[in-house]
Scaffold this active site. Structure first.
Site, PDB file in Angstrom:
ATOM      1  N   ASP A  56     -48.078  54.014 -71.592  1.00  0.00           N
ATOM      2  CA  ASP A  56     -49.168  53.317 -72.292  1.00  0.00           C
ATOM      3  C   ASP A  56     -48.868  53.254 -73.787  1.00  0.00           C
ATOM      4  O   ASP A  56     -48.913  54.259 -74.479  1.00  0.00           O
ATOM      5  CB  ASP A  56     -50.495  54.073 -72.077  1.00  0.00           C
ATOM      6  N   TYR A  61     -49.535  51.041 -82.197  1.00  0.00           N
ATOM      7  CA  TYR A  61     -48.774  52.295 -82.235  1.00  0.00           C
ATOM      8  C   TYR A  61     -47.413  52.131 -82.936  1.00  0.00           C
ATOM      9  O   TYR A  61     -46.746  53.116 -83.234  1.00  0.00           O
ATOM     10  CB  TYR A  61     -48.537  52.877 -80.824  1.00  0.00           C
ATOM     11  N   LYS A  86     -51.251  46.588 -75.812  1.00  0.00           N
ATOM     12  CA  LYS A  86     -52.619  46.156 -76.167  1.00  0.00           C
ATOM     13  C   LYS A  86     -52.611  45.262 -77.393  1.00  0.00           C
ATOM     14  O   LYS A  86     -51.768  45.439 -78.284  1.00  0.00           O
ATOM     15  CB  LYS A  86     -53.501  47.385 -76.461  1.00  0.00           C
ATOM     16  N   HIS A 119     -57.594  45.966 -77.115  1.00  0.00           N
ATOM     17  CA  HIS A 119     -57.655  47.376 -77.520  1.00  0.00           C
ATOM     18  C   HIS A 119     -59.097  47.831 -77.830  1.00  0.00           C
ATOM     19  O   HIS A 119     -59.505  48.925 -77.447  1.00  0.00           O
ATOM     20  CB  HIS A 119     -56.748  47.565 -78.750  1.00  0.00           C
ATOM     21  N   LYS A 241     -50.914  62.485 -73.477  1.00  0.00           N
ATOM     22  CA  LYS A 241     -49.760  62.298 -74.360  1.00  0.00           C
ATOM     23  C   LYS A 241     -49.013  63.616 -74.545  1.00  0.00           C
ATOM     24  O   LYS A 241     -49.619  64.653 -74.833  1.00  0.00           O
ATOM     25  CB  LYS A 241     -50.233  61.801 -75.725  1.00  0.00           C
ATOM     26  N   ASN A 251     -48.002  68.358 -66.761  1.00  0.00           N
ATOM     27  CA  ASN A 251     -49.122  67.421 -66.636  1.00  0.00           C
ATOM     28  C   ASN A 251     -49.046  66.572 -65.363  1.00  0.00           C
ATOM     29  O   ASN A 251     -50.058  66.016 -64.931  1.00  0.00           O
ATOM     30  CB  ASN A 251     -49.207  66.529 -67.879  1.00  0.00           C
TER      31      ASN A 251
HETATM   32  P1  NAD Z   1     -54.618  63.751 -75.388  1.00  0.00           P
HETATM   33  O1  NAD Z   1     -55.990  64.064 -74.933  1.00  0.00           O
HETATM   34  O2  NAD Z   1     -53.641  63.207 -74.412  1.00  0.00           O
HETATM   35  O3  NAD Z   1     -54.069  65.075 -76.072  1.00  0.00           O
HETATM   36  C1  NAD Z   1     -52.814  65.087 -76.644  1.00  0.00           C
HETATM   37  C2  NAD Z   1     -52.589  66.457 -77.284  1.00  0.00           C
HETATM   38  O4  NAD Z   1     -52.498  67.442 -76.266  1.00  0.00           O
HETATM   39  C3  NAD Z   1     -51.275  66.466 -78.038  1.00  0.00           C
HETATM   40  O5  NAD Z   1     -51.432  67.310 -79.172  1.00  0.00           O
HETATM   41  C4  NAD Z   1     -50.317  67.101 -77.036  1.00  0.00           C
HETATM   42  O6  NAD Z   1     -49.245  67.752 -77.663  1.00  0.00           O
HETATM   43  C5  NAD Z   1     -51.219  68.082 -76.337  1.00  0.00           C
HETATM   44  N1  NAD Z   1     -50.753  68.358 -74.957  1.00  0.00           N
HETATM   45  C6  NAD Z   1     -50.473  67.458 -73.969  1.00  0.00           C
HETATM   46  N2  NAD Z   1     -50.128  68.090 -72.843  1.00  0.00           N
HETATM   47  C7  NAD Z   1     -50.197  69.426 -73.110  1.00  0.00           C
HETATM   48  C8  NAD Z   1     -49.954  70.589 -72.328  1.00  0.00           C
HETATM   49  N3  NAD Z   1     -49.587  70.500 -71.045  1.00  0.00           N
HETATM   50  N4  NAD Z   1     -50.104  71.812 -72.938  1.00  0.00           N
HETATM   51  C9  NAD Z   1     -50.489  71.895 -74.229  1.00  0.00           C
HETATM   52  N5  NAD Z   1     -50.720  70.833 -75.015  1.00  0.00           N
HETATM   53  C10 NAD Z   1     -50.582  69.602 -74.454  1.00  0.00           C
HETATM   54  O7  NAD Z   1     -54.772  62.776 -76.666  1.00  0.00           O
HETATM   55  P2  NAD Z   1     -54.309  61.350 -77.156  1.00  0.00           P
HETATM   56  O8  NAD Z   1     -52.879  61.306 -77.506  1.00  0.00           O
HETATM   57  O9  NAD Z   1     -55.296  60.982 -78.199  1.00  0.00           O
HETATM   58  O10 NAD Z   1     -54.567  60.383 -75.908  1.00  0.00           O
HETATM   59  C11 NAD Z   1     -53.573  60.087 -74.926  1.00  0.00           C
HETATM   60  C12 NAD Z   1     -53.197  58.637 -74.956  1.00  0.00           C
HETATM   61  O11 NAD Z   1     -54.350  57.813 -74.808  1.00  0.00           O
HETATM   62  C13 NAD Z   1     -52.588  58.167 -76.284  1.00  0.00           C
HETATM   63  O12 NAD Z   1     -51.250  58.587 -76.452  1.00  0.00           O
HETATM   64  C14 NAD Z   1     -52.736  56.677 -76.122  1.00  0.00           C
HETATM   65  O13 NAD Z   1     -51.731  56.165 -75.262  1.00  0.00           O
HETATM   66  C15 NAD Z   1     -54.116  56.560 -75.468  1.00  0.00           C
HETATM   67  N6  NAD Z   1     -55.212  56.304 -76.427  1.00  0.00           N
HETATM   68  C16 NAD Z   1     -55.850  55.098 -76.364  1.00  0.00           C
HETATM   69  C17 NAD Z   1     -56.891  54.826 -77.230  1.00  0.00           C
HETATM   70  C18 NAD Z   1     -57.588  53.502 -77.117  1.00  0.00           C
HETATM   71  O14 NAD Z   1     -58.388  53.172 -78.016  1.00  0.00           O
HETATM   72  N7  NAD Z   1     -57.337  52.734 -76.099  1.00  0.00           N
HETATM   73  C19 NAD Z   1     -57.313  55.767 -78.193  1.00  0.00           C
HETATM   74  C20 NAD Z   1     -56.647  56.994 -78.236  1.00  0.00           C
HETATM   75  C21 NAD Z   1     -55.606  57.255 -77.335  1.00  0.00           C
END
Ligand code: NAD
Length: 284
Positions: A56, A61, A86, A119, A241, A251
């Site tokens: 994604d 980005y 997006k 988006h 992510k 994950n």
């Molecule tokens: P997330 O909830 O996926 O959290 C990411 C955080 O958790 C990072 O700091 C990562 O290092 C940590 N993490 C991930 N797996 C872990 C594990 N197993 N153990 C410990 N820490 C771990 O947050 P995000 O990045 O904000 O969201 C994920 C994705 O969603 C983004 O990368 C993006 O693709 C999407 N997104 C979309 C929108 C939108 O408006 N459509 C907005 C925000 C994010």
């Protein structure tokens, strides 16, 4: 191209859900907001080797080129990988969205994307309906296999239903234990639209939660696995992510245990009503 030995794949492939257009979408994908092109390329190679088949990204980005590069470098056939990007707010409007899509496809260096999303609805601009018509055109041209939206509230979706022809296949919304977005999730389900959870781990906020730590200890799993499993059991598509191969694997490894009713009750009680991100009715 070299054949990759089977042993490189250490985790099972996530199951797919079927969208309302009949096409499959992997239930777990890699979210890639944050890394630059180089970081994204490396992360995509690692993710695909780990077993991910969905990525994604977004024009916003600024790493679409890296995502395309990682996909090619992985050696995995294009048709085996689901790629989402997006259209960003400044490109709302029919012509603007058409041009933005051309730029995204050229950055990715792909012939098509699997899913193209609006988006944010940006209601103050009031151009998401004409933007959606551009996505319908891109769909009919075959340059996006499916089209969907992100951050749409039910009333934004109702307008699309009333004024356009194609129903979105997904609505990607903020959703995690602290902000469960129940009303939008239920509306999506009633309308045959899959809910895709962004920030599924609450941008890392879930890890300190004592209830989640207790549930993780009970199942001898990590908190990330408990929360991702919770999303899976709700029927969400989830895009955590990580750029760390160990965490990527962790994950994905959520298909050999289940949560019980008590776990669900406890997680349901973690709702705070507080978003980590913007409110779609006011953003933009
Ligand atoms: P997330 O909830 O996926 O959290 C990411 C955080 O958790 C990072 O700091 C990562 O290092 C940590 N993490 C991930 N797996 C872990 C594990 N197993 N153990 C410990 N820490 C771990 O947050 P995000 O990045 O904000 O969201 C994920 C994705 O969603 C983004 O990368 C993006 O693709 C999407 N997104 C979309 C929108 C939108 O408006 N459509 C907005 C925000 C994010």
């Amino acid at each position: 191209m070299q054949n990759r030995p089977q042993t490189m794949r250490t985790t099972p492939r996530p199951p797919v859900l079927i969208q309302n257009d009949g096409l499959p979408i992997p239930q777990i994908g890699l979210g890639i907001y944050g890394p630059d092109d180089n970081g994204a390329a490396d992360a995509v190679v690692n993710a695909l080797e780990t077993g991910y088949r969905s990525i994604d990204t977004a024009a916003f980005y600024l790493n679409e080129a890296g995502v395309g590069e990682g996909l090619r470098r992985s050696g995995i056939p294009r048709e085996e990988v689901h790629v989402t990007t997006k259209v960003w707010g400044e490109d709302h409007g029919y012509n603007e969205a058409m041009a933005a899509f051309d730029r995204s496809l050229s950055s990715l260096a792909l012939e098509y994307v699997d899913l193209y999303l609006i988006h944010w609805p940006l209601p103050a601009k009031d151009r998401y309906v004409e933007t959606w018509r551009a996505l319908e055109r891109i769909l009919s041209d075959g340059r996006a296999k499916s089209i969907g939206v992100s951050n749409f509230q039910p009333h934004h979706l109702e307008r699309l239903f009333a004024e356009t022809d194609v129903r979105p296949v997904v609505n990607q919304i903020e959703l995690h234990p602290g902000f469960q977005n129940e009303a939008v999730r239920k509306f999506n389900a009633q309308q045959g639209i899959l809910t895709q959870a962004w920030s599924p781990l609450g941008r890392g906020r879930v890890f300190e939660n004592a209830d989640l730590i207790r549930i993780a200890q009970k199942h001898q799993r990590t908190v990330a696995q408990i929360v991702i499993r919770w999303h899976i059991e709700l029927g969400n598509v989830v895009i955590p992510k990580s750029i760390t191969p160990e965490r990527m694997k962790e994950n994905l490894n959520v298909f050999d245990f289940t949560l019980d009713e008590e776990d669900h009750t406890v997680i349901r009680s973690l709702e705070t009503g507080k978003r980590t991100g913007d409110d779609p009715d006011f953003f933009g």
